[in-house]
Write an enzyme that holds these catalytic residues in place. Sequence first.
Site, short mmCIF file in Angstrom:
data_model
loop_
_atom_site.label_atom_id
_atom_site.label_comp_id
_atom_site.label_asym_id
_atom_site.label_seq_id
_atom_site.Cartn_x
_atom_site.Cartn_y
_atom_site.Cartn_z
N THR A 276 0.83 -1.21 0.00
CA THR A 276 0.00 0.00 0.00
C THR A 276 0.87 1.27 0.00
OG1 THR A 276 -1.69 -1.18 1.21
CG2 THR A 276 -1.82 1.20 1.28
N GLY B 203 2.70 -2.56 8.25
CA GLY B 203 2.91 -3.07 9.60
C GLY B 203 4.33 -3.57 9.80
N GLU C 110 -7.08 -6.40 3.13
CA GLU C 110 -7.31 -7.61 2.31
C GLU C 110 -8.56 -7.44 1.45
OE1 GLU C 110 -4.86 -9.35 2.36
OE2 GLU C 110 -3.99 -8.97 4.33
#
Lengths: 694, 694
Positions: free
Chosen positions: B153, B192, B456
């Site tokens: 992303t 993350g 997702e």
Amino acid sequence: MPSPPPAWVQALKPAGPQGSELLQQERAQSNINVDKLAEHLHGRETLDTQDRLVKLLSSEKVFDKAENHTSGRTERIQRALARGKRLQQLSEKNNWSKEEYHMANDLIGEPTPYGLHASMFLVTLREQGTPEQHKLFLERAEKYQIIGCYAQTELGHGSNVRGLETRATWNPEDQTFTIHSPTLTASKWWIGSLGRNANHAVVMAQLYVGGKNYGPHPFVVNIRDMETHQPLENIYVGDIGPKFGYNTMDNGFLLFNHVKIPHVNMLARFCSIDKATNKYMRPASPSLVYGTMTWVRSNIVLNAGGVLAQGVTIATRYCAVRRQFQDRDATGNVGENQVLNYKMVQIRLLPLLASMYALHFTGKGMMRLYEENQARMKGNAVSDQEQRGPGPEQLRAGADLLADLHATSCGLKALASTTAGEGLEVCRRACGGHGYSSFSGIGPWYADYLPTLTWEGDNYMLTQQVARYLLKSARAVLDGKGTQNDTSRILQAYLARREKGASFDILSEDSDIVAAFAWRTAHLTFEALKLRDVEKRSWNSLLVDFWRLSTAHSQYLVVKNFYEAVSSEQLAAGLDPETRTLMYKLFRLYALHTMEREGAEFFASSAVTTRQLRLTQENAVMKLLDEVRPHAVSLVDAWKIPDWKLDSSLGRYDGEVYPDLFRRAAQNPVNDLVFDPYPWNEAVLKNSQPKSKL
Amino acid sequence: MPSPPPAWVQALKPAGPQGSELLQQERAQSNINVDKLAEHLHGRETLDTQDRLVKLLSSEKVFDKAENHTSGRTERIQRALARGKRLQQLSEKNNWSKEEYHMANDLIGEPTPYGLHASMFLVTLREQGTPEQHKLFLERAEKYQIIGCYAQTELGHGSNVRGLETRATWNPEDQTFTIHSPTLTASKWWIGSLGRNANHAVVMAQLYVGGKNYGPHPFVVNIRDMETHQPLENIYVGDIGPKFGYNTMDNGFLLFNHVKIPHVNMLARFCSIDKATNKYMRPASPSLVYGTMTWVRSNIVLNAGGVLAQGVTIATRYCAVRRQFQDRDATGNVGENQVLNYKMVQIRLLPLLASMYALHFTGKGMMRLYEENQARMKGNAVSDQEQRGPGPEQLRAGADLLADLHATSCGLKALASTTAGEGLEVCRRACGGHGYSSFSGIGPWYADYLPTLTWEGDNYMLTQQVARYLLKSARAVLDGKGTQNDTSRILQAYLARREKGASFDILSEDSDIVAAFAWRTAHLTFEALKLRDVEKRSWNSLLVDFWRLSTAHSQYLVVKNFYEAVSSEQLAAGLDPETRTLMYKLFRLYALHTMEREGAEFFASSAVTTRQLRLTQENAVMKLLDEVRPHAVSLVDAWKIPDWKLDSSLGRYDGEVYPDLFRRAAQNPVNDLVFDPYPWNEAVLKNSQPKSKL
């Protein structure tokens, strides 16, 4: 603070077109006069005050919002108290009106530990105190010499006020009250401003006189030493801990171990103990107390529009700046599409945009009705003493309107706060991944707002009051004893036409839309009445029906108020024809989208046909989305929420979303930490000792 | 920590009956065998492992949860890293399996900065790396010598992977790639484990070879020094700041300024650059990549049941302990009623109780299908090389099932995570005011779960994929080219019976309930197909219809899976008749409550009549609430979520809600502060200097 990024990073710009260009384009494509609309909504004076206050507050370091979302609770609550103090200083220095003080409080964007002192404590002293008590408590409280709170809810008792356990027992021998908490569940709980700040509390306690319980009454109790601020003897008080939001407020607990207070500490405007006879004196005019709750709830309805507007402003601007995917039917490389162009985004955001207008106008309408009636009732109160004023017929009409207003305000409080609370989460999700960042400005705002769905009457509980009122009205109408109020009228209209059927023309007549909502309410009311009175169904088994009924009635009220506002002379005088037409479209969007969502009920009540419902869904709502879309950014601009209040990278007026997100990210204090990432090293930071305490 | 309360406070007990007594009563009135049901749901081995791990973890100070909700973000993330390290040490020491490690991670109840290393980073290296790359990266990553993340992303690009801006340009002259971020919006974002922890990243970048763009591909990039942990030259990396939840994770940003990496750093199992020819080599078997996403989404469906179960467990137990108001129809003083007895609470909680079972069984069903098919496809992959294995017909059936599974998993991921996320908030509100306390355990859990609705595949975006698949299947069925899969079957069944009409007996035949859901899906599919193919409506104008269609189809799948599970031999063998009957009731409650909520669609598709709908609402659902109510506590007990995991005063197994809330409140660190409450004193604390820095 982390060091600034290197030069090659500082030279980077977002891929074009820039957010500022996209918002300029949005503003250029709408012909509505944003400033005029803003004035119509809020009034020139309010907007000017807002500008002045933002300038003042944003220049003070103590109100800087940069660390609101990263600090722990002990830091946050101290900073909130510092802000509360500064606000109070500024208020005195600049001689602010109540409205200015509350606006300033709103602008800083988070509660302070003075919150409940400045609202419920002062209001209760003012409304329920005698002149003697005003001198003793209120005057000092207004000067912040006494800091107070309003202690009603208990650990084991929320909605059911009659179930409160705290006791106030009258001692005729020394003419005092003993305040006592007989159990752990009697502990006061959730009391704002109590946890660390208040030195006094208005305590709601069961009054016992001569062994008899007279129900909950308000008592002023000194709880902390005025000098040392330590709890007084036999009082145990503290903060209840972290919450989903509202963490800058010291919601507290409070227990009493047989604490004595003097006679004068029972707030005695309406009820009191006669010192000569040791007897309880009954309430003089309970309807005025009744009125305060109505006022509080009407305010919640009005505010709900503004609360929702904050989320809708952020999401609408960001969805005009954010681009994602090419339109699937487009040919050639036309670039990515603004997210706001997608129907799946429009169907989530634009009805909420209409809702914020709907709630605003409904709240305004409610306040107007309330104030008209208060003025009339004041006339009554005077007449009680001085034998003049309105006659008995007008009195009855006033009481009738108050009962209507009370029920109305319960249902609308529930609908409005649910719409705003759930709407904010819809706005957050419409922002995609970035909605989850605290820099979106929506999450913290949503978390702080959520208690509104529970306090001043839990939104589900309240619906019973609405249903009870509607059933009572329906019984009266059936007995030919209906009154002149709106509720009676819609029930009567339904009965008169029930045999002939409804046949509303919702697709071309706006007034028929309102009538269809009224019809559905009336239908559900008589259905529920049949179940309760004829089939003798238990109250519990009907709670779900009552909740549906209350929601239906409240939706009718919003639709009706919105329609009255858009067709009012005031609106016609204040706005140009284009903007007026757009307001009608917002009304239709709110009403038809609601009708579509509740389709099964409208159909079952025969208010509309399935064909009408299908046309509503497939054509009318979709067409309205197309028509409102070009004005979306202007319609949120007109709300005039200052950037400083929004505190949002995504919702900035100038559209410079990505540079702002990046700047805030780079500066966040976590970037001062240098991790040691290897699990065999105990230390979590480079060059530090292991955190053995963890 | 604040000093303990005085003796008179310690002597206080909650007003009776005590929570423990009420829960005992609940457990006594249900005859289902909780342990047997728990084993059927989770398996004996899993439950034993859970007991063992809770014992181990709860004995270590580092995993103590008391300060999770009061600390600021810099403290929380350091503690989370310490926890992650300890978890990894324990894993090595005790030789944990992958399942044990993930269970331990779940039990500690919050993400750690190793989260994405331990999942997506390792998975991607494993699945997309060559044997050479496994040796170079994966082996070291498994030993935590390399700490990584998965960087896809970007600041300006979420859902649309093809729109990524980061570039990887092949340099034939020195056989390297140059990784570069051309704009600010190209910055990796939300990654993350990247913000502070990772020293490597798998970077998804547009591959350019000889000036041509081959789309996004994965590259391993070293981003921080392996010794000093400082960012390497021409790399700008950091944490993106505070979020609505997930604040113990270092979601990060990442920018590259022409960074060179060697040829071997492009993950090359499926695609690569041939060093001899400098040419791009095409993917060998894209369907396997396709499979990973299906697996991830199937897992989300399975987890959603467990996530929701946590909220339902807390709310159900608390609503059995909390009492509020006397029943309105009760005569005499019978005391306050358990909140769980109110129909308005039951209608909110019990369908969610049914949903958590529904999602659990659906997730299990999906995983089974997925694994069966993977086994078959692996057979295929082998056959490619070794010329043996299934014939072409079986191959086609495998690919067909995979396509069906892919679409199914998209729709179910959206429905399941929305149900769980929104359901948790319903549970929180059902707890009344105390639901808002962090000690309820629901708020923090909800806030951490919410990203699942966006990642997702955004839940709204995904519905397009489902609709596209259903339209394609419908076209095939109309052309007589339908396959053997379930989607084709329900479309064919609808066409065959369309003229005759549905006439399902939903009130007495369980299989007819499933058929009615299938009928509605098929009806909506052919309606949407007509709008798209015959009326040539734009894709954008149909997005709302597609979302409705996907939701309908996914609800059908849940109902079907739930029905298959409750009527399976496995269930019959594992459970006594009473519990089996109760499972059927949960199935009916889930299905009929859903049908009632979506009534307009069921009616419009003629799957049911309005009379059936009215009977469903007025009788069937209300009766099921009555029948499930006595077993509510046992049904959440069977989920066997340990108190240590729930971390909730309200949801304690023993029902001692109020003493626990009180204990936690009294100990919270804000109670160490002594405020100076007067606004004219600048200092916020007694005996401290004014916070001039604020």
